[in-house]
Design an enzyme around this catalytic site. Structure first.
Site, short mmCIF file in Angstrom:
data_model
loop_
_atom_site.label_atom_id
_atom_site.label_comp_id
_atom_site.label_asym_id
_atom_site.label_seq_id
_atom_site.Cartn_x
_atom_site.Cartn_y
_atom_site.Cartn_z
N HIS B 70 0.69 -1.34 0.02
CA HIS B 70 -0.05 -0.15 -0.25
C HIS B 70 0.88 1.23 -0.05
O HIS B 70 1.96 1.21 0.46
CB HIS B 70 -0.85 0.07 1.04
CG HIS B 70 -2.17 -1.00 1.01
ND1 HIS B 70 -2.10 -2.33 1.03
CD2 HIS B 70 -3.43 -0.64 0.87
CE1 HIS B 70 -3.20 -2.92 1.01
NE2 HIS B 70 -4.11 -2.00 0.68
N PRO B 71 0.38 2.28 -0.70
CA PRO B 71 0.85 3.73 -0.64
C PRO B 71 1.13 4.31 0.69
O PRO B 71 0.19 4.10 1.55
CB PRO B 71 0.21 4.50 -1.87
CG PRO B 71 -0.90 3.85 -1.60
CD PRO B 71 -0.89 2.57 -1.20
N SER B 87 -6.42 4.51 -5.32
CA SER B 87 -5.99 5.13 -4.02
C SER B 87 -6.20 6.58 -4.63
O SER B 87 -6.25 7.32 -3.54
CB SER B 87 -4.34 4.69 -4.19
OG SER B 87 -4.45 3.42 -3.53
N GLU B 90 -9.51 7.62 -3.72
CA GLU B 90 -9.78 7.72 -2.32
C GLU B 90 -9.23 8.89 -1.44
O GLU B 90 -9.64 9.49 -0.54
CB GLU B 90 -9.53 6.23 -1.65
CG GLU B 90 -10.44 5.21 -2.30
CD GLU B 90 -9.69 3.74 -2.22
OE1 GLU B 90 -10.70 3.10 -2.62
OE2 GLU B 90 -8.71 3.73 -1.64
N GLN B 91 -7.66 9.11 -1.80
CA GLN B 91 -7.01 10.16 -1.08
C GLN B 91 -7.73 11.34 -1.51
O GLN B 91 -7.91 12.17 -0.51
CB GLN B 91 -5.59 9.83 -1.53
CG GLN B 91 -5.00 8.50 -1.00
CD GLN B 91 -3.46 8.79 -0.78
OE1 GLN B 91 -2.97 9.69 -0.99
NE2 GLN B 91 -2.95 7.47 -0.22
N ILE B 123 -1.78 2.63 7.09
CA ILE B 123 -2.93 2.25 6.29
C ILE B 123 -4.32 2.59 6.89
O ILE B 123 -4.56 2.29 8.18
CB ILE B 123 -3.15 0.82 5.59
CG1 ILE B 123 -1.94 0.32 5.01
CG2 ILE B 123 -4.24 0.58 4.82
CD1 ILE B 123 -1.81 -1.15 4.70
N VAL B 126 -9.31 6.02 3.78
CA VAL B 126 -9.48 7.55 4.09
C VAL B 126 -10.88 7.89 3.38
O VAL B 126 -11.38 9.03 4.04
CB VAL B 126 -8.55 8.25 2.89
CG1 VAL B 126 -7.22 8.19 3.44
CG2 VAL B 126 -8.52 7.68 1.71
#
Lengths: 295, 295, 295, 295
Positions: B70-71, B87, B90-91, B123, B126
């Site tokens: 995961h980032p 991602s 979501e962010q 994680i 978000v």
């Protein structure tokens, strides 16, 4: 300002009487001179009524001179040159001594526009106002006829002089020149007054910054020991009361969500009657609250 | 994201199945591969439960690799290098694409501190958070034990994958991943729903600026046509609902003071259950109001 | 009453059509005969509007005959002799079959006074009334002019026939003849709907005894599964809703005084709009409650 | 009862002192005799504390004799034979002089059951009770151990003697033996106190009839000029406050439905703390109301 009793005023020589009342109406000793002959006064209300009767009975040009004896609001030059101590205090109470350059400019525009139209300064009893409401009052009054504004200016002089008499003269009766803002926090979760709630009163401003004007913690009866505003007129304007109820319930270990559904509760309201009693209570649980204009 | 029906997923070749689910869990096709063998699924809830069972059953080092795939949150370099489309969306939904330099710095501190302690990225799902609550969640989790954080990371991966499945798969059942925020304005002055009241929802932020996230006008039933937030998790955080009741009563010529005692009413509250239903009504007259967490 | 579809009515022979509508207006087949020629009707609202138009268009003496075809309210002799099934049901719904001797006497006085003055029976759509409101309606109408009462009688015949059509005819549209009384209990102590609260609805009576007309227990959403009154007009009258909140909080071990400050909470209100929606909620803690006419 | 000042009591001869306090504790002059030697008392609270200390310090058989010197509650024979004036007043205050035959029978059962079990009369400070709460108190106490009931009897003798001292002795301090029940009606429709609202306080009874115990009309501040109950303990029991708000709003030509949605509003509550302050306000519009235990 040092105080004097009504009985002393009644007994004083004419010179002393006029001197004592010198600053009740701006630069206009002729009013006190006429009042001297109408003594004795049974109360400060009667004294103020007589004062207004003297002004009402004056010739139009004398009334105009009286109006013109008043300073501009927030006038930079006049403040530098020196106002009466009373004017300075009053203007400061509305925050006119804390104007930003932009605000000064706004007030100067107002004063000039008013002077240009009417030929006399804009008079308002600033202790009954916030900066916002002064500007709003100006906007309401600028379109008026000259004769309306002469009447309004005298009305405001009446309010200013009443407040000055209230501070100056000790008598058995009181002028109705003060308002009161109070609150009360009821904890409907436990059915008791909420004690220990931090309360903050903010004066909201369109012009410039909002500022906290009172801080208190509720006592055993859920009230503040002192009114939030009292012993003076309530400045017309918009306010926010903030109650730290999240902290209050947390300290009592009341089950709450995380973060708490209600934490700092803001009640936003306006004051329009400077001499009124505003009671703005909060009935609260961790999940609900109510407020209303009470009495 | 294009959608696919559960029956198509059940009928698909293994390769197509794995490809369809490729981005449900970040860079971890082995999960879909194992799931393929467990078909058919009668519903998306069963599919998600199976997915979580696969992760739970994996060897510790495989779980760790999954977590490490995961980032970082809001990682500048990673965003430049490219996140998965999921991602990124979501962010952005939590405003992580609108961070000021100071905020970037705050998130970087968080990420680094977490990575330094645990050896894997922090994680969090978000979509269930605001910027403020992410930072608060981080502060809560940083003191945890490693094994606790492995469990928490997998929990969050479960929430992320549930939301991604909810968007991807069309099925007869629905995952319980959405919340709802609604309001209702009752005019207790006339005993009717208040229609035509302008309502504004503001997300309050400690970090950076508060921002308006919904605007609406109440309909004939005193409600908004759409929920103020719906069809998604409710981001944990602090909010303010603002109701223009002064204007509402003025338009109906209801007698009020000038300025009106109540004008714009703010209701400030927090959301702590992203999948919950928050009903925050306003019962109002020109002189009183109430609110509560309703249903 | 057996039902018939609007399409069957539209397709029926004139004889069958008249027969089907025989009892929609008391003893007055001429109305159905005229209506038969105006078919087809696209909806039951259009059918009812046409029916009223037929009555409005009739000669004054025909209208009078129609009015005279109606029975006296609660007339002992007429009940013995036999009313139409529809009249019997309707009169019973308002409790006119449960009159004490004193009440019979009161209604007989009303009927006779009205008949003596106007020369025709007092007509009212009793399904929209309680015994109390019928007597009050009578008192309001007795001083009227004859022509006013002919208009009012036809209005009431319109309401009676609308309710009978609503029961008789199955169509895509519905006549707006039903009201709804509902409640909702919110527990502001825990911020949740209050489930398991026993609720009782009492019809209050000046004339005779008050009686319980509904009992329910709130469900998980704090509501009753069925409206307290629904699927019919709400009888105009005074009501009391009783909520057993003492028991509710006691079962949840909420700290209370002994005896509990609040135990059975009565909400007393009146219904004046039989076709309206009355939502009468209770927001409650062990120490406070609120109610309002909601929607 | 004629009053005596504490300083006179302090200065009196022993004989006069004992005579003055003769009826503070039923037929037990030995208590006053002992108290005489402990003079002077600085306040009535100190006097009462000393009185209780004398009783506590007495031998068990003396305490029993003291308890046995008390009359039965509502005992027909004893009332015929004559109680002390104090006992008669107290029993009447709880309505024990207005018992129906059935109620007499109920009290007689209570007294006999208690006497049979404990060998002494059931003692309770009746001024703190309603008929209902006396019977409930009896039911709570009957299962107790003898030693518990001796302690409870002495406690009640303490309360009785405190109330008698409060009436008899004039001192600078006051015993905390009174409660207060007050109300306040706020008209949230106009944002002002509701003046001119008729208020009725009913004592609700399971045993016998409910009865109106106070009637008042709200004054300019929305309050009653006198507390609804004051200057005495609040009898433990169930009450209903009734507010004629329909009439209030009708007199002010506020638009309402017909019949008015709200007309007579009942607030039903219980008092459990005889020495407490119960403030039970009503916040009301024609369409909504709230109440809460205030302060």
């Amino acid at each position: 300002m040092s105080q004097i009793s009504l009985s002393d005023l009644n007994a004083a020589s004419k010179v002393d009487f006029v001197s004592a009342l010198a600053n009740v109406v701006e630069y206009s000793p002729w009013i006190a001179e006429q009042l001297a002959g109408k003594r004795p006064f049974v109360g400060v209300n009667q004294l103020h009524t007589a004062l207004m009767a003297v002004i009402q009975a004056a010739e139009p040009e004398v009334q105009l001179a009286l109006i013109r004896a008043h300073p501009d609001l927030a006038g930079k030059t006049q403040r530098a040159a020196g106002l009466t101590a009373e004017s300075t205090d009053e203007q400061n109470s509305a925050g006119l001594d804390r104007l930003s350059d932009a605000e000064y400019a706004a007030f100067e525009r107002v004063n000039n526009a008013y002077r240009d139209k009417f030929g006399f300064p804009y008079i308002v009893c600033v202790r009954r106002h916030t900066k916002d409401s002064v500007l709003r009052d100006f906007e309401t009054r600028l379109p008026n006829l000259v004769k309306t504004e002469i009447r309004r200016a005298i009305e405001e002089i009446g309010r200013i002089s009443a407040l000055r008499l209230d501070q100056l003269v000790v008598a058995d009766d009181r002028l109705k020149v003060h308002g009161r803002l109070s609150t009360h926090v009821l904890d409907n979760h436990t059915g008791k007054p909420a004690s220990g709630v931090a309360v903050e009163l903010v004066e909201l401003a369109k012009l410039g910054d909002s500022r906290v004007i009172a801080r208190a913690v509720t006592n055993a009866d859920g009230r503040t020991d002192q009114p939030l505003i009292g012993g003076r007129p309530l400045p017309i304007g918009r306010y926010e009361l903030k109650f730290s109820v999240g902290q209050y319930f947390a300290e009592r270990s009341v089950p709450m969500s995380d973060p708490p559904f209600l934490d700092e509760i803001p009640l936003r309201f306006a004051i329009s009657e400077p001499e009124g009693h505003y009671h703005v209570p909060l009935l609260v649980t961790p999940w609900s609250y109510s407020t209303y204009r009470g009495s």
